[in-house]
Design an enzyme around this catalytic site. Structure first.
Site, short mmCIF file in Angstrom:
data_model
loop_
_atom_site.label_atom_id
_atom_site.label_comp_id
_atom_site.label_asym_id
_atom_site.label_seq_id
_atom_site.Cartn_x
_atom_site.Cartn_y
_atom_site.Cartn_z
N SER A 118 0.81 -1.21 0.00
CA SER A 118 0.00 0.00 0.00
C SER A 118 0.85 1.26 0.00
CB SER A 118 -0.93 0.01 1.23
OG SER A 118 -0.18 -0.15 2.42
N HIS A 139 -2.34 -2.93 -6.09
CA HIS A 139 -2.84 -2.60 -4.76
C HIS A 139 -4.36 -2.72 -4.71
CE1 HIS A 139 -3.45 0.73 -1.50
NE2 HIS A 139 -3.54 -0.47 -0.98
N GLU A 151 -5.41 -0.20 -7.57
CA GLU A 151 -4.42 0.83 -7.86
C GLU A 151 -3.19 0.13 -8.44
OE1 GLU A 151 -2.73 4.77 -5.53
OE2 GLU A 151 -2.84 2.88 -4.42
N ASN A 189 -3.03 6.27 -0.63
CA ASN A 189 -2.57 6.55 0.72
C ASN A 189 -1.87 7.89 0.88
OD1 ASN A 189 -3.51 4.36 2.34
ND2 ASN A 189 -2.16 3.03 1.17
#
Length: 295
Positions: A118, A139, A151, A189
């Site tokens: 992540s 991801h 992702e 993130n």
């Protein structure tokens, strides 16, 4: 592409194995602990039972999907015929680098090596292999069977053909792929974690309470879950690790984790996985109560 190997049978790994198996792929689910593999298969079965109850999956499709999954405790055996390996181990850079060195050594030459990280640099992971052009980030979001986004992160050396393959593969899983480049936190993130960190700072500084902060974000910004409860769901240790990746990667103090978050992780209050974070979670109950620490 038909043969997939998933490394790690935790929450993310079993979810990834679930969606590949349901889409008709043959999946080797690999973990060093046989008990973890048994737990993963049980979790996948329960999640598929929910799909059957909702009418999104038939009992026959469930049984077929479960038969598509083979569990392995031996890494070499688990990846020897793989066309794609998806690593979903703990978010620990040294562990991932070690795994990728082994994957590079034992996976077939044409195999694509993907990581579900992540936040950790794809380029850094790829650099320990002799095939950096075939290393990519994939991801998934938690819970994997429900969340549509994947992702996809290009490392510095990732070639277009590999990216195109993973984009198409994600679509075959019924997911929506978004391709981004390899910088700390990627996109998801890089934006999410500072928001969560700011929510924790707001609690830490006494601006508002746990429920108030989460309610403002749910009702005011239409978030399905407040940032503090989301942090509990992700795992406060994972949030802390990602924030440290952002802080180290950018060298910017705005990414420094809140001292309250650091203390909670040190105390073992990790959220749902430990039974307590900002909220207290009781096994078998869907309700969460604010931790007495914050009342």
């Amino acid at each position: 592409m038909k043969q997939i190997s998933v490394i790690g049978a935790g929450t993310m790994g079993n979810g990834i194995a679930h969606v590949f198996a349901q889409a008709g792929f043959s999946v080797n689910l690999v973990d060093v602990h046989y008990s973890q593999l048994e737990k993963a298969i049980a979790t996948i079965g329960k999640n598929m039972d929910r799909q059957v109850a909702k009418g999104t999956l038939t009992e026959e499709q469930k049984q077929t999907a479960l038969k598509n999954i083979t569990i392995k405790t031996d890494l070499i055996e688990g990846i020897q015929n793989a066309e794609l390996v998806v690593e979903a181990a703990t978010e620990n850079v040294n562990l991932k680098l070690d795994i990728f060195q082994q994957l590079d050594k034992y996976a077939p030459q044409g195999c694509i090596l993907a990581t579900n990280t992540s936040s950790i640099s794809i380029t850094k992971i790829a650099a320990v292999t002799n095939r950096p052009q075939r290393v990519i980030g994939m991801h998934f979001m938690n819970p994997v069977p429900v969340m549509k986004l994947v992702e996809i992160i290009n490392g510095y050396a990732t070639i277009k053909e590999v990216t195109a393959t993973i984009v198409e593969l994600s679509k075959q899983l019924g997911k929506i792929p978004c391709v981004v480049n390899d910088y700390p936190g990627f996109i998801a993130n890089r934006i999410l974690m500072p928001m969560i960190n700011e929510a924790i700072y707001s609690l830490y500084e006494g601006v508002a309470g746990v429920e108030e902060i989460d309610t403002v974000m749910k009702l005011g910004m239409a978030h399905p879950m407040g940032p503090l409860q989301l942090a509990d769901f992700i795992g406060l240790d994972v949030c802390l690790a990602i924030l440290r990746v952002l802080q180290d990667g950018f060298g910017n103090p705005k990414y420094a984790p809140c001292p309250l978050l650091v203390n909670m992780v040190t105390a073992g209050k990790l959220g749902v996985k430990s039974g307590e974070g900002f909220y207290v979670y009781t096994a078998g109950s869907k309700e969460a109560k604010v931790s007495e620490r914050f009342l």
